[in-house]
Design a protein around this motif. Structure first.
Motif, PDB file in Angstrom:
ATOM      1  N   ASN A 135      30.993  38.061  25.664  1.00 10.90           N
ATOM      2  CA  ASN A 135      31.629  36.901  25.031  1.00 10.90           C
ATOM      3  C   ASN A 135      32.785  36.405  25.880  1.00 10.90           C
ATOM      4  O   ASN A 135      33.101  35.216  25.877  1.00 10.90           O
ATOM      5  N   LEU A 136      33.451  37.332  26.562  1.00  7.43           N
ATOM      6  CA  LEU A 136      34.613  36.979  27.394  1.00  7.43           C
ATOM      7  C   LEU A 136      34.665  37.912  28.596  1.00  7.43           C
ATOM      8  O   LEU A 136      34.471  39.125  28.455  1.00  7.43           O
ATOM      9  N   THR A 137      34.917  37.329  29.765  1.00  7.42           N
ATOM     10  CA  THR A 137      35.063  38.137  30.987  1.00  7.42           C
ATOM     11  C   THR A 137      36.396  37.805  31.634  1.00  7.42           C
ATOM     12  O   THR A 137      36.700  36.634  31.898  1.00  7.42           O
ATOM     13  N   LEU A 182      35.071  34.786  42.227  1.00  5.43           N
ATOM     14  CA  LEU A 182      35.669  33.465  41.980  1.00  5.43           C
ATOM     15  C   LEU A 182      34.584  32.411  41.765  1.00  5.43           C
ATOM     16  O   LEU A 182      34.724  31.521  40.923  1.00  5.43           O
ATOM     17  N   GLU A 183      33.462  32.547  42.500  1.00 10.35           N
ATOM     18  CA  GLU A 183      32.347  31.599  42.302  1.00 10.35           C
ATOM     19  C   GLU A 183      31.692  31.795  40.932  1.00 10.35           C
ATOM     20  O   GLU A 183      31.325  30.831  40.260  1.00 10.35           O
ATOM     21  N   ILE A 184      31.546  33.041  40.534  1.00 10.37           N
ATOM     22  CA  ILE A 184      30.965  33.329  39.207  1.00 10.37           C
ATOM     23  C   ILE A 184      31.842  32.673  38.128  1.00 10.37           C
ATOM     24  O   ILE A 184      31.346  32.034  37.199  1.00 10.37           O
ATOM     25  N   ALA A 185      33.166  32.816  38.283  1.00 12.23           N
ATOM     26  CA  ALA A 185      34.103  32.249  37.295  1.00 12.23           C
ATOM     27  C   ALA A 185      33.992  30.726  37.253  1.00 12.23           C
ATOM     28  O   ALA A 185      34.045  30.115  36.186  1.00 12.23           O
ATOM     29  N   LYS A 186      33.835  30.128  38.428  1.00 18.19           N
ATOM     30  CA  LYS A 186      33.739  28.670  38.506  1.00 18.19           C
ATOM     31  C   LYS A 186      32.470  28.165  37.813  1.00 18.19           C
ATOM     32  O   LYS A 186      32.469  27.131  37.155  1.00 18.19           O
ATOM     33  N   ALA A 187      31.394  28.937  37.965  1.00 17.46           N
ATOM     34  CA  ALA A 187      30.116  28.519  37.382  1.00 17.46           C
ATOM     35  C   ALA A 187      30.096  28.691  35.863  1.00 17.46           C
ATOM     36  O   ALA A 187      29.331  28.027  35.171  1.00 17.46           O
ATOM     37  N   GLU A 188      30.910  29.618  35.343  1.00 17.62           N
ATOM     38  CA  GLU A 188      30.909  29.864  33.883  1.00 17.62           C
ATOM     39  C   GLU A 188      32.339  29.892  33.346  1.00 17.62           C
ATOM     40  O   GLU A 188      32.818  30.933  32.878  1.00 17.62           O
ATOM     41  N   GLN A 190      33.650  28.811  30.651  1.00 17.15           N
ATOM     42  CA  GLN A 190      33.828  29.136  29.227  1.00 17.15           C
ATOM     43  C   GLN A 190      33.948  30.640  29.022  1.00 17.15           C
ATOM     44  O   GLN A 190      34.759  31.112  28.232  1.00 17.15           O
ATOM     45  N   ARG A 191      33.114  31.385  29.753  1.00 17.84           N
ATOM     46  CA  ARG A 191      33.091  32.846  29.581  1.00 17.84           C
ATOM     47  C   ARG A 191      34.150  33.554  30.433  1.00 17.84           C
ATOM     48  O   ARG A 191      34.728  34.562  30.007  1.00 17.84           O
ATOM     49  N   CYS A 192      34.388  33.057  31.640  1.00 18.04           N
ATOM     50  CA  CYS A 192      35.204  33.811  32.609  1.00 18.04           C
ATOM     51  C   CYS A 192      36.598  33.230  32.778  1.00 18.04           C
ATOM     52  O   CYS A 192      36.761  32.027  33.011  1.00 18.04           O
ATOM     53  N   LYS A 193      37.617  34.076  32.691  1.00 18.95           N
ATOM     54  CA  LYS A 193      38.995  33.659  32.956  1.00 18.95           C
ATOM     55  C   LYS A 193      39.517  34.466  34.146  1.00 18.95           C
ATOM     56  O   LYS A 193      39.436  35.709  34.137  1.00 18.95           O
ATOM     57  N   VAL A 194      40.021  33.769  35.158  1.00 21.79           N
ATOM     58  CA  VAL A 194      40.582  34.463  36.327  1.00 21.79           C
ATOM     59  C   VAL A 194      42.059  34.728  36.064  1.00 21.79           C
ATOM     60  O   VAL A 194      42.813  33.830  35.689  1.00 21.79           O
ATOM     61  N   ILE A 195      42.457  35.987  36.237  1.00 23.25           N
ATOM     62  CA  ILE A 195      43.836  36.407  35.985  1.00 23.25           C
ATOM     63  C   ILE A 195      44.457  36.823  37.317  1.00 23.25           C
ATOM     64  O   ILE A 195      43.873  37.651  38.036  1.00 23.25           O
ATOM     65  N   ASP A 196      45.616  36.278  37.639  1.00 19.43           N
ATOM     66  CA  ASP A 196      46.313  36.639  38.883  1.00 19.43           C
ATOM     67  C   ASP A 196      46.893  38.052  38.717  1.00 19.43           C
ATOM     68  O   ASP A 196      47.861  38.249  37.979  1.00 19.43           O
ATOM     69  N   ALA A 197      46.297  39.013  39.446  1.00 15.99           N
ATOM     70  CA  ALA A 197      46.663  40.428  39.258  1.00 15.99           C
ATOM     71  C   ALA A 197      47.758  40.880  40.224  1.00 15.99           C
ATOM     72  O   ALA A 197      48.049  42.071  40.316  1.00 15.99           O
ATOM     73  N   ALA A 198      48.373  39.935  40.922  1.00 16.02           N
ATOM     74  CA  ALA A 198      49.448  40.318  41.859  1.00 16.02           C
ATOM     75  C   ALA A 198      50.794  40.412  41.137  1.00 16.02           C
ATOM     76  O   ALA A 198      51.805  40.704  41.754  1.00 16.02           O
ATOM     77  N   ARG A 199      50.805  40.142  39.836  1.00 16.93           N
ATOM     78  CA  ARG A 199      52.072  40.119  39.078  1.00 16.93           C
ATOM     79  C   ARG A 199      52.342  41.457  38.377  1.00 16.93           C
ATOM     80  O   ARG A 199      51.609  42.409  38.561  1.00 16.93           O
ATOM     81  N   SER A 200      53.402  41.484  37.560  1.00 14.44           N
ATOM     82  CA  SER A 200      53.745  42.730  36.868  1.00 14.44           C
ATOM     83  C   SER A 200      52.688  43.042  35.809  1.00 14.44           C
ATOM     84  O   SER A 200      51.989  42.140  35.310  1.00 14.44           O
ATOM     85  N   ILE A 201      52.606  44.329  35.458  1.00 20.44           N
ATOM     86  CA  ILE A 201      51.668  44.770  34.408  1.00 20.44           C
ATOM     87  C   ILE A 201      51.895  43.955  33.134  1.00 20.44           C
ATOM     88  O   ILE A 201      50.945  43.496  32.494  1.00 20.44           O
ATOM     89  N   GLU A 202      53.169  43.720  32.794  1.00 23.41           N
ATOM     90  CA  GLU A 202      53.500  43.019  31.538  1.00 23.41           C
ATOM     91  C   GLU A 202      53.013  41.574  31.576  1.00 23.41           C
ATOM     92  O   GLU A 202      52.433  41.075  30.618  1.00 23.41           O
ATOM     93  N   ALA A 203      53.249  40.891  32.721  1.00 19.53           N
ATOM     94  CA  ALA A 203      52.851  39.476  32.824  1.00 19.53           C
ATOM     95  C   ALA A 203      51.331  39.342  32.737  1.00 19.53           C
ATOM     96  O   ALA A 203      50.800  38.428  32.088  1.00 19.53           O
TER      97      ALA A 203
END
Ligand code: TMP
Length: 226
Positions: A135-137, A182-188, A190-203
């Motif tokens: 449902n969500l990636t 990143l291409e998979i996320a672009k194609a879908e 609605q399902r895929c959200k890209v999260i910037d993982a270079a930030r703090s655990i909390e952010a």
């Protein structure tokens, strides 16, 4: 009794090495439990006894121990076992299932990374799981240098049973699979959200929880009980 989601809800975490998936899956599971959801936290390859046995064949040993298609079949044998034994029963009971990796990893690592025909990956997926999708990636995106540095610092890495077969596959391989995600996320989108993982655990955690609650809200409007 907490909220029960009709037909369950399947969340997958994806991305390259060292993006903090295991930390973030745990934090999300705790946050959803605190809101009353019944949560199952699981992983691939693995997540059921048979699938865990197959995992050892995939994450340990020589980089070139498998022919590319064989490797996909092993991932899908493990995945079918995991989904049939763990994911579908939990979803049928109205639970939220959070998996550390799932099918997008095969497309990214074996399709984009190893260059196996993407149509073959899709065919194997369809033969194994039909149209079943999360449902969500949440894709935790991080530069290769930062990710591999973090991954190689894991405590198990010094052991002879280290699960580092993929980490040893080289910079260009990892660059290709990052672009794949990143291409998979672009194609879908609605399902895929890209999260910037270079930030703090909390952010990172704040973004993940917000994306999850939005998706859960949408999926459960009018379908929630309890
Ligand atoms: P983990 O380190 O996130 O537990 O995952 C184990 C390794 O398996 C990781 O390096 C990514 C790789 N992998 C694939 O190559 N294809 C797949 O389909 C999956 C699920 C994992």
């Amino acid at each position: 009794m907490g909220p029960v989601v009709a037909q369950g809800f399947f969340i997958t975490f994806e991305g390259g090495e060292g993006g903090g998936k295991s930390t973030q899956t745990k934090l999300l599971a705790e946050a959803l439990k605190a809101k009353g959801y019944d949560v199952v936290l699981t992983r691939e390859p693995g997540g059921a006894p048979g699938a865990e046995a197959i995992r050892a064949l995939l994450v340990q040993g020589d980089v070139s121990r498998w022919d590319g298609v064989t490797e996909i079949l092993l991932h899908y044998a493990a995945r079918r076992d995991h989904v049939a034994k763990t994911v579908w029963p939990a979803m049928a009971a109205g639970k939220v299932v959070i998996s550390d990796r799932h099918a997008d990893s095969t497309m990214a690592y074996q399709g984009y990374g190893h260059g196996i025909d993407k149509a073959v990956v899709r065919e194997i997926h369809h033969a194994t799981l039909g149209d079943f999708k999360p449902n969500l990636t949440l894709i935790l995106d991080l530069s290769i240098d930062a990710g591999l540095k973090r991954a190689m610092a894991r405590p198990d890495m010094a052991k002879s049973t280290a699960e580092d077969r993929y980490e040893r596959m080289g910079h260009e391989f990892h660059e290709r699979l990052r672009q794949g995600f990143l291409e998979i996320a672009k194609a879908e989108p609605q399902r895929c959200k890209v999260i910037d993982a270079a930030r703090s655990i909390e952010a990172i955690q704040v973004d993940i929880l917000s994306a999850t609650l939005t998706a859960l809200d949408k999926a459960t409007q009018g379908k929630i009980s309890g």
